[in-house]
Scaffold this motif. Structure first.
Motif, PDB file in Angstrom:
ATOM      1  N   ALA A 193     -14.391 -12.074   2.020  1.00 58.06           N
ATOM      2  CA  ALA A 193     -12.909 -11.739   1.643  1.00 58.06           C
ATOM      3  C   ALA A 193     -12.714 -10.006   1.752  1.00 58.06           C
ATOM      4  CB  ALA A 193     -11.942 -12.226   0.920  1.00 58.06           C
ATOM      5  N   LEU A 194     -13.501  -9.695   1.017  1.00 61.85           N
ATOM      6  CA  LEU A 194     -14.448  -8.156   0.922  1.00 61.85           C
ATOM      7  C   LEU A 194     -14.305  -7.745   2.230  1.00 61.85           C
ATOM      8  CD1 LEU A 194     -13.083  -6.025  -1.067  1.00 61.85           C
ATOM      9  CD2 LEU A 194     -15.365  -6.071  -1.688  1.00 61.85           C
ATOM     10  N   ARG A 195     -15.289  -8.461   2.734  1.00 57.91           N
ATOM     11  CA  ARG A 195     -16.350  -8.073   3.734  1.00 57.91           C
ATOM     12  C   ARG A 195     -15.301  -8.202   4.718  1.00 57.91           C
ATOM     13  NH1 ARG A 195     -21.448  -7.620   4.719  1.00 57.91           N
ATOM     14  NH2 ARG A 195     -21.891  -8.709   2.410  1.00 57.91           N
ATOM     15  N   GLU A 196     -14.590  -9.033   5.305  1.00 59.31           N
ATOM     16  CA  GLU A 196     -13.383  -9.269   6.312  1.00 59.31           C
ATOM     17  C   GLU A 196     -12.811  -7.512   5.572  1.00 59.31           C
ATOM     18  OE1 GLU A 196     -10.796 -12.206   6.641  1.00 59.31           O
ATOM     19  OE2 GLU A 196     -13.116 -13.498   6.688  1.00 59.31           O
ATOM     20  N   LEU A 197     -11.861  -7.296   4.522  1.00 63.42           N
ATOM     21  CA  LEU A 197     -11.151  -6.773   4.454  1.00 63.42           C
ATOM     22  C   LEU A 197     -11.905  -4.868   5.135  1.00 63.42           C
ATOM     23  CD1 LEU A 197      -9.209  -6.653   1.193  1.00 63.42           C
ATOM     24  CD2 LEU A 197      -8.591  -7.087   3.472  1.00 63.42           C
ATOM     25  N   PHE A 198     -13.037  -4.984   4.923  1.00 67.54           N
ATOM     26  CA  PHE A 198     -14.251  -3.311   4.989  1.00 67.54           C
ATOM     27  C   PHE A 198     -14.266  -3.545   6.560  1.00 67.54           C
ATOM     28  CE2 PHE A 198     -17.309  -3.373   1.468  1.00 67.54           C
ATOM     29  CZ  PHE A 198     -16.603  -3.123   0.797  1.00 67.54           C
ATOM     30  N   ALA A 199     -14.013  -5.310   7.500  1.00 64.33           N
ATOM     31  CA  ALA A 199     -14.029  -4.954   9.122  1.00 64.33           C
ATOM     32  C   ALA A 199     -12.565  -4.105   9.362  1.00 64.33           C
ATOM     33  CB  ALA A 199     -14.723  -5.945  10.064  1.00 64.33           C
ATOM     34  N   ALA A 200     -11.678  -4.922   8.852  1.00 68.65           N
ATOM     35  CA  ALA A 200     -10.106  -5.102   9.118  1.00 68.65           C
ATOM     36  C   ALA A 200      -9.707  -3.769   9.002  1.00 68.65           C
ATOM     37  CB  ALA A 200      -9.224  -5.783   8.984  1.00 68.65           C
ATOM     38  N   GLN A 201     -10.264  -2.744   8.257  1.00 68.76           N
ATOM     39  CA  GLN A 201      -9.490  -1.445   7.205  1.00 68.76           C
ATOM     40  C   GLN A 201     -10.446  -0.533   7.630  1.00 68.76           C
ATOM     41  OE1 GLN A 201      -6.414  -1.509   6.376  1.00 68.76           O
ATOM     42  NE2 GLN A 201      -6.410  -3.921   6.122  1.00 68.76           N
ATOM     43  N   PRO A 202      -9.017   0.750   8.189  1.00 67.73           N
ATOM     44  CA  PRO A 202     -10.662   2.027   7.996  1.00 67.73           C
ATOM     45  C   PRO A 202     -10.974   2.457   6.565  1.00 67.73           C
ATOM     46  CG  PRO A 202      -8.175   2.797   8.697  1.00 67.73           C
ATOM     47  CD  PRO A 202      -7.912   1.191   8.577  1.00 67.73           C
ATOM     48  N   ALA A 203     -12.521   3.024   6.772  1.00 71.72           N
ATOM     49  CA  ALA A 203     -13.815   3.168   5.624  1.00 71.72           C
ATOM     50  C   ALA A 203     -12.714   4.314   5.110  1.00 71.72           C
ATOM     51  CB  ALA A 203     -14.904   3.470   6.597  1.00 71.72           C
ATOM     52  N   ASP A 204     -11.695   4.916   5.275  1.00 68.68           N
ATOM     53  CA  ASP A 204     -11.692   6.173   4.299  1.00 68.68           C
ATOM     54  C   ASP A 204     -10.233   5.488   3.555  1.00 68.68           C
ATOM     55  OD1 ASP A 204     -10.085   5.524   6.386  1.00 68.68           O
ATOM     56  OD2 ASP A 204      -9.388   8.144   5.830  1.00 68.68           O
ATOM     57  N   GLN A 205     -10.189   3.974   3.672  1.00 67.56           N
ATOM     58  CA  GLN A 205      -9.326   3.183   2.799  1.00 67.56           C
ATOM     59  C   GLN A 205      -9.439   2.827   1.535  1.00 67.56           C
ATOM     60  OE1 GLN A 205      -5.684   1.917   4.745  1.00 67.56           O
ATOM     61  NE2 GLN A 205      -5.513   3.818   6.109  1.00 67.56           N
ATOM     62  N   LEU A 206     -10.712   2.134   2.362  1.00 68.72           N
ATOM     63  CA  LEU A 206     -11.462   1.257   1.636  1.00 68.72           C
ATOM     64  C   LEU A 206     -13.009   1.070   1.044  1.00 68.72           C
ATOM     65  CD1 LEU A 206     -10.973  -1.703  -0.460  1.00 68.72           C
ATOM     66  CD2 LEU A 206     -11.340  -3.156   2.383  1.00 68.72           C
ATOM     67  N   ALA A 207     -13.830   1.032   2.197  1.00 67.66           N
ATOM     68  CA  ALA A 207     -15.239   0.832   2.217  1.00 67.66           C
ATOM     69  C   ALA A 207     -15.728   2.272   1.392  1.00 67.66           C
ATOM     70  CB  ALA A 207     -15.994   0.186   3.817  1.00 67.66           C
ATOM     71  N   ASP A 208     -15.301   3.404   2.395  1.00 72.77           N
ATOM     72  CA  ASP A 208     -15.754   4.311   0.932  1.00 72.77           C
ATOM     73  C   ASP A 208     -16.010   4.714   0.014  1.00 72.77           C
ATOM     74  OD1 ASP A 208     -16.066   5.547   4.217  1.00 72.77           O
ATOM     75  OD2 ASP A 208     -14.175   6.901   3.330  1.00 72.77           O
ATOM     76  N   ARG A 209     -15.387   2.988  -0.914  1.00 69.35           N
ATOM     77  CA  ARG A 209     -14.894   2.870  -2.666  1.00 69.35           C
ATOM     78  C   ARG A 209     -16.643   3.154  -2.837  1.00 69.35           C
ATOM     79  NH1 ARG A 209      -9.366   0.492  -3.692  1.00 69.35           N
ATOM     80  NH2 ARG A 209      -8.819   1.633  -1.813  1.00 69.35           N
ATOM     81  N   TYR A 210     -17.463   2.300  -1.994  1.00 67.97           N
ATOM     82  CA  TYR A 210     -18.797   1.535  -2.010  1.00 67.97           C
ATOM     83  C   TYR A 210     -20.212   2.454  -1.381  1.00 67.97           C
ATOM     84  CZ  TYR A 210     -14.807  -1.051  -4.097  1.00 67.97           C
ATOM     85  OH  TYR A 210     -14.516  -2.342  -4.537  1.00 67.97           O
ATOM     86  N   PRO A 211     -20.026   3.844  -1.624  1.00 69.58           N
ATOM     87  CA  PRO A 211     -21.351   3.976  -0.857  1.00 69.58           C
ATOM     88  C   PRO A 211     -22.211   3.171  -1.176  1.00 69.58           C
ATOM     89  CG  PRO A 211     -20.895   5.020  -2.987  1.00 69.58           C
ATOM     90  CD  PRO A 211     -19.801   4.123  -2.757  1.00 69.58           C
ATOM     91  N   GLY A 212     -22.995   3.730  -0.102  1.00 72.37           N
ATOM     92  CA  GLY A 212     -24.491   2.715  -0.563  1.00 72.37           C
ATOM     93  C   GLY A 212     -24.923   2.296   0.830  1.00 72.37           C
ATOM     94  N   ARG A 213     -25.919   0.991   0.324  1.00 71.88           N
ATOM     95  CA  ARG A 213     -26.270   0.039   1.271  1.00 71.88           C
ATOM     96  C   ARG A 213     -25.436  -1.521   0.483  1.00 71.88           C
ATOM     97  NH1 ARG A 213     -31.632  -2.308   2.608  1.00 71.88           N
ATOM     98  NH2 ARG A 213     -32.518  -2.208   0.321  1.00 71.88           N
ATOM     99  N   ASP A 214     -25.084  -2.064   1.840  1.00 75.06           N
ATOM    100  CA  ASP A 214     -24.556  -3.407   1.894  1.00 75.06           C
ATOM    101  C   ASP A 214     -25.979  -4.273   2.491  1.00 75.06           C
ATOM    102  OD1 ASP A 214     -23.253  -5.923   2.062  1.00 75.06           O
ATOM    103  OD2 ASP A 214     -21.560  -5.663   3.873  1.00 75.06           O
ATOM    104  N   LEU A 215     -25.832  -5.104   0.863  1.00 73.19           N
ATOM    105  CA  LEU A 215     -27.541  -5.604   0.729  1.00 73.19           C
ATOM    106  C   LEU A 215     -26.791  -7.476   1.136  1.00 73.19           C
ATOM    107  CD1 LEU A 215     -29.441  -5.555  -2.681  1.00 73.19           C
ATOM    108  CD2 LEU A 215     -29.586  -4.395   0.128  1.00 73.19           C
ATOM    109  N   GLY A 216     -25.323  -7.785   1.337  1.00 72.70           N
ATOM    110  CA  GLY A 216     -25.129  -9.738   1.674  1.00 72.70           C
ATOM    111  C   GLY A 216     -23.782  -9.734   1.266  1.00 72.70           C
ATOM    112  N   THR A 217     -23.692 -10.846   1.282  1.00 68.52           N
ATOM    113  CA  THR A 217     -22.687 -11.574   1.044  1.00 68.52           C
ATOM    114  C   THR A 217     -22.868 -12.444  -0.695  1.00 68.52           C
ATOM    115  OG1 THR A 217     -22.021 -11.796   2.999  1.00 68.52           O
ATOM    116  CG2 THR A 217     -20.888 -13.262   1.565  1.00 68.52           C
ATOM    117  N   VAL A 218     -21.850 -12.401  -1.548  1.00 70.38           N
ATOM    118  CA  VAL A 218     -21.205 -12.897  -2.672  1.00 70.38           C
ATOM    119  C   VAL A 218     -21.379 -14.501  -2.367  1.00 70.38           C
ATOM    120  CG1 VAL A 218     -21.100 -13.405  -5.144  1.00 70.38           C
ATOM    121  CG2 VAL A 218     -21.522 -10.868  -3.681  1.00 70.38           C
TER     122      VAL A 218
END
Lengths: 718, 174, 226
Positions: free
Chosen positions: A113-138
């Protein structure tokens, strides 16, 4: 005898078949709901178990390679995000559930669900809070719900160890952290609200054309069948219907499992797989329901077993008396009493409120026939139209029968009105701040580490965001533990939206959020002077940063992202007023949604019960009605009789139940929280109206039967 | 029970010897009370005297049995009138009614119509009795009821017979 | 005397089974006509056609010169409600209502106010020897009482034609005759035309005239001169 019973049940003509089908349908709905409830309990259990694995217990003894673990709350658009920081201290450290390996520093996993939000929202509003390498899905095993927003972020043991809430973990246990009995109790109450109408429906269905059946059984007794043989036949008949119904119920459950799982009963939807049935559950329903039905059939036949001349002449049953009001009045009295007397302990409060509510519930059902009778008598006295007269007389003659079919509706509406009344009021009192207010645009982050300076670059970065109006660092007052507002700032730093300084003050005392708990920020607030100098102020640690924005979601989320990246060791993600509350309110709204489901389901079911009793009443009066029609009474008169007999008490009871429910909710809220009841949202009334319309629709579906049953054929001398 | 009319009716079927007439009469109408030969011949000779039958031919030999009787137009008219006129609706009419129905069937006449006519006559009488009952005192009412119940019994017999005419026809016209 | 109700060459079938095959009958105003016939002869069907309950598949039904068979159902209903009265064999009383309310029912259905309807209905109780039974329910009445209440209900709206379908069929003979006696007296007094369907000769004897229905045809015997 069993085979004879089977033959009677299956080849006993159209009437027998109809009765069989109606009972089977009732049992199907009932067992379907029962299965849903059982599966719901299982799903809550599974959810709680996984919830526990998100907050694992700290290890007691120093294990070999513990895992550092910290679970914190973050928010996005008012929805909570769970952020788990982990760091393995060695190769044998446990791995968090749902992911293949513990992420290292600079690595993270996110929920779907969070991954979907990442894709749907601008990075500076959400994804930037998690710097680094995305290893996959829980995976689902690590999530409480398909909608869970969750990130598992890797770090070094040093960094994670310093985070708030951090602990060393050596096993990821899956013992439920919350008392399951509480949840089961709540589910049980709700299931009761839903199952009661179902039971009423099954009861009414078995009574369908009972007179005819009793006649048949009495005739069998007359030719020498023993009571034991009769009860075997009856039990077989009922059991055949119940077995078929239960099978359909299982089918219904599996067919509707996914949409049911999507209803956020606990504030979050379930995984369809979580709504599973244990072997014990299956056996309970598959064997228990038919056995119960057979038992009910035997009980309902007690009368016929007495005599071969069994069928008793129809007599007017004794009228219910006014003492039936006593429990209901007592119940209200208990709640009114609680207004003045409020026990200290929560156990004591329960001891007052629960009996009060139960008394009202039981009292409503108990008083129903009396109220029906009184209402019907008044109606009969002033009736001028023949339809009104007939309907009123019938209800007054046998108010218990008239009320039986609607008692389920009454209970369900009462329970849900109490729930909706309480929930609406709480949500209203504690929900998010109104849109457009200063509060709604204020993002506050509270610091954990005691830094004495905030870099100017951060302020520059914050001010660069569109929609940001002010950014203020608030320092911790030295007297934080002995009173005062808790924070201090220079008067020059106070943004005008949050008030003004006292006359001549240089340093002022302010709350850490620039507005007091449960008060709104206001430009008219006057803050008191602090007894320290500007210099002394500069040496105090920073306790929070308050950023005023225009309240737009984009500005708030950008501010949040900047603050989180700048201060990663926050206790709780930077939040706006209402973030916590809306989380709480979401859960309550889940219950509200459940209440809506119950309202519609119970009303539709009540409609079925009513339809069955309407059919019964029609068959009973088939001859007088069809002869009336032959004598020139228009069908619409008969239609009106049927409608008045069923719809009027139903509507009256619905109004009464909702009224009593809201009254009880009000008394509860006044006594317990000092709130005044807020009228439920229009949505509630819409739902009730939808349910009532469904119920009326079911009743209306019997109208063609009315015309057929009262056709001229009946008049031919039988 | 009218023996002369019954014999006339039987003769209308076909010319017969006295012995045949006795045998047929006994078979259909006698019911355990055979008609004595003497009465057959005295009746036949009375009918011959009144011109309702004639003796067609005499076979050689001796004894009354050699005479064959034939119905005349006068006789046939009398049979016709008797059959078409309803009997006065009084109790205990079964034997007459029965004779008429059987003869009508034998002679291929509309037996159902005779029954209808008779029913009408019965009902008419019943209406009169009902009127007496409604208007009169208790004694009148009781007497009227007696008549009504007996007429009703006859009527029921008429109904039943009417419903079984076909079967009866097969019985009397082999 | 003038003909008030007439069936001309009426046919009617229940599915494939013909019930009437060209039945004709004329009823004069004020006449009491008995329709007789064995079970299944079609006498009840004839009554239903005459009363506008069933619409014949061919032929005509005339009431006061108007074609009943050509009227729409609503008009036939109001005809039955306002100009006709009915007494059936049994079970026509609404069980929930008191006897007097049952009698008042046709008036209420025609829109008479309850305050006027109940006294008018009540007047019939004395007339039919039912004093004191006004508040009884149908379950608390004997068969004869129930039929007399039904008779009152059939006559209360002062109909032009009263249709009585085996009105004494469920009663013993003495009670049945009592009911018939009352029916005839009341009808004569009001000048009501009565069509009485019965298979019993003693009941038919209360009529002025009888017709036989047999195999779906009406067999009206010539009048017998007394």
């Amino acid at each position: 005898m069993i085979r004879f019973g089977l033959r009677l049940a299956l080849a006993g003509g159209r009437e027998a078949l109809t009765r069989l089908l109606v009972i089977a349908a009732a049992v199907a709905i009932g067992s379907g709901l029962l299965l849903t409830t059982l599966a719901g309990v299982n799903a809550v259990d599974a959810q709680l178990t996984r919830y526990a694995s998100i907050y694992p217990q700290a290890s007691t003894a120093g294990a070999a390679d513990p895992l550092w673990w910290s679970t914190r709350d973050d928010f996005f658009h008012g929805k909570p995000i769970l952020r788990i920081d982990v760091a393995a201290t060695g190769p044998s450290a446990p791995t968090p559930t749902g992911i293949p390996a513990t992420p290292g520093p600079g690595e993270f996993y996110v929920s779907p669900a969070l991954r979907e939000l990442f894709a749907a929202q601008p990075a500076d509003q959400l994804a930037d809070r998690y710097p680094g390498r995305d290893l996959g899905t829980v995976g689902p095993s690590g999530l409480t719900s398909p909608d869970t927003l969750l990130a598992i972020v890797g770090g070094t043991p040093d960094s994670v160890g310093k985070l708030p809430n951090s602990r060393q973990v050596d096993t990821i246990d899956d013992k439920p952290a919350l008392p399951e009995t509480t949840v089961n109790l709540i589910l049980g109450v709700i299931a009761g609200g839903l199952l009661f109408p179902v039971l009423i429906f099954i009861g009414t269905a078995t009574r369908l054309s009972a007179a005819r059946r009793e006649q048949r059984f009495a005739a069998m007794r007359l030719v020498g069948a023993t009571p034991r043989q009769i009860s075997t036949v009856a039990a077989v008949e009922a059991a055949v219907a119940a077995v078929a119904g239960t099978a359909v119920g299982f089918g219904l459950f599996y067919a509707f499992r996914e949409p049911l799982a999507g209803i956020p009963f606990t504030g979050m939807p379930f995984f369809p797989g979580d709504m599973s049935l244990g072997l014990l559950n299956i056996l309970l329903v598959a064997l228990g329901v038919p056995a119960g039905a057979a038992l009910a059939a035997q009980i309902s036949l007690r009368k016929v077993r007495i005599s071969p001349l069994g069928v008793t002449r129809r007599v007017t049953p004794r009228a219910p008396r006014a003492y039936r009001l006593i429990p209901m009045v007592l119940g209200v009295a208990v709640l009114v009493f609680a207004l003045g007397y409020r026990p200290e302990t929560s156990d004591g409060q329960t001891a007052v409120f629960l009996p009060g509510l139960l008394l009202i519930m039981a009292g409503l059902v108990f008083a129903g026939p009396w109220l029906t009778m009184v209402g019907a008598r008044v109606m009969a006295r002033y009736a001028n139209r023949p339809a009104t007269l007939i309907a009123a007389r019938r209800l007054a003659d046998n108010p218990k029968a008239g009320f039986r079919a609607i008692s389920g509706i009454m209970l369900a509406l009462f329970v849900t009105s109490v729930a909706v009344g309480v929930i609406t009021t709480i949500v209203d009192e504690r929900g998010p701040a109104p849109i457009g207010s200063t509060d709604a645009g204020t993002v506050t982050t509270v610091f954990d580490e005691k830094t004495t300076s905030v870099p100017d670059t951060l302020f520059a970065e914050l001010h660069a965001i569109t929609g940001v109006r002010s950014a203020t660092a608030i320092r911790e007052a030295p007297d934080i533990n002995t009173g005062g507002e808790g924070g201090m700032i220079a008067c020059a730093d106070l943004p005008s939206a949050y008030g003004r300084c006292a006359q001549g003050a240089v340093v002022i005392e302010v709350p850490t959020g620039l507005s007091r708990w449960e008060e709104s920020a206001s430009s008219t607030t006057e803050w008191r002077a602090a007894s320290i100098t500007l210099d002394e102020l500069q040496r105090l640690p920073v306790s929070s940063v308050v950023v005023g924005t225009d309240g737009s979601a984009a500005a708030i989320e950008r501010v949040r992202t900047v603050l989180e990246v700048a201060f990663p060791t926050f206790w709780v993600g930077p939040n706006v007023p209402g973030d916590f509350e809306s989380d709480f309110a979401d859960t309550l709204r889940g219950w509200e949604q459940l209440a809506n489901v119950i309202i519609i389901a119970s009303l539709a079911l009540g409609g079925c019960s009513l339809a069955v009793s309407v059919i019964g009443g029609l068959t009973e009066r088939r001859r007088p009605f069809s002869l009336l029609r032959l004598s020139g009474a228009p069908v619409r008169v008969l239609r009106r009789v049927v409608a008045l007999e069923s719809a009027v008490p139903m509507l009256a009871v619905a109004a009464l139940a909702i009224g009593m429910g809201l009254l009880a909710a009000h008394l509860f809220l006044r006594a317990q929280m000092g709130y005044t009841l807020v009228a439920p949202q229009p949505g509630f009334y819409v739902i009730v109206v939808v349910g009532l319309v469904a119920c009326l629709g079911v009743i209306a579906s019997t109208m063609p039967l009315l015309e057929r049953v009262t056709g001229p054929e009946t008049a031919r001398s039988e | 029970m009218s023996v002369p009319l019954t014999l006339l009716g039987l003769l209308e079927r076909e010319p017969s010897h006295g012995y045949d007439l006795k045998r047929d009469y006994d078979a259909f109408f006698g019911r355990g009370k055979p008609l004595p030969f003497g009465q057959v011949y005295s009746t036949l000779s009375r009918l011959a005297r009144d011109g309702k039958v004639v003796i067609s031919d005499v076979a050689p030999g001796s004894g009354p049995d050699r005479k064959r009787y034939v119905i005349t137009d006068v006789g046939a008219t009398e049979v016709e009138q008797w059959l078409t006129q309803p009997v006065d609706p009084e109790p205990h009419l079964q034997t007459v009614l029965f004779a008429k129905v059987v003869l009508a069937l034998m002679l291929d006449r509309p037996a159902a119509e005779y029954l209808d006519t008779q029913r009408s006559a019965h009902l008419h009488r019943m209406r009169e009795l009902t009127e007496i009952k409604r208007a009169g005192n208790l004694v009148d009412a009781l007497l009227a009821d007696h008549g009504l119940y007996h007429l009703e019994a006859d009527l029921r017999w008429i109904e039943m017979t009417g419903a079984r005419l076909d079967a009866l026809r097969k019985e009397v016209r082999p | 005397m003038s003909v008030v109700l007439e069936a001309r060459d009426v046919t009617f079938s229940f599915g494939q089974t013909p019930a009437l095959r060209g039945a004709s009958v004329a009823v004069e105003a004020g006449e009491i006509l008995a329709v007789m016939g064995p079970s299944g002869s079609g006498k009840s069907t004839l009554l239903h056609c005459l009363a506008g309950i069933l619409v014949p598949s061919s032929g005509e039904v005339l009431f006061d010169g108007a074609r009943v068979d050509a009227m729409p159902e609503t008009q036939r209903s109001s005809l039955r409600r306002d100009r006709f009265g009915f007494v059936f064999q049994f079970g026509q009383l609404v069980p929930e209502l008191t006897a007097v309310e049952n009698v008042a029912l046709p008036l209420l259905l025609s829109g008479v106010h309850r305050k006027q309807a109940l006294p008018r209905a009540g007047a019939w109780f004395a007339r039919l020897g039912l004093d004191g039974l006004e508040q009884r329910r149908s379950g608390e009445l004997s068969g004869g009482q129930a039929q007399r209440v039904a008779l009152a209900r059939g006559l209360v709206a002062e109909p032009q034609v009263l249709f009585a379908d085996e009105p004494t069929g469920a009663l013993d003979s003495l009670t049945g005759e009592h009911v018939m006696d009352l029916l005839v007296s009341a009808a004569r007094e009001q000048g009501t035309t009565v069509i009485l369907v019965t298979h019993e000769a003693r009941i038919a004897a209360y009529a002025d005239r009888e017709v036989m229905v047999r195999d779906g045809r009406v067999n009206a015997p010539d009048r017998i001169a007394s």
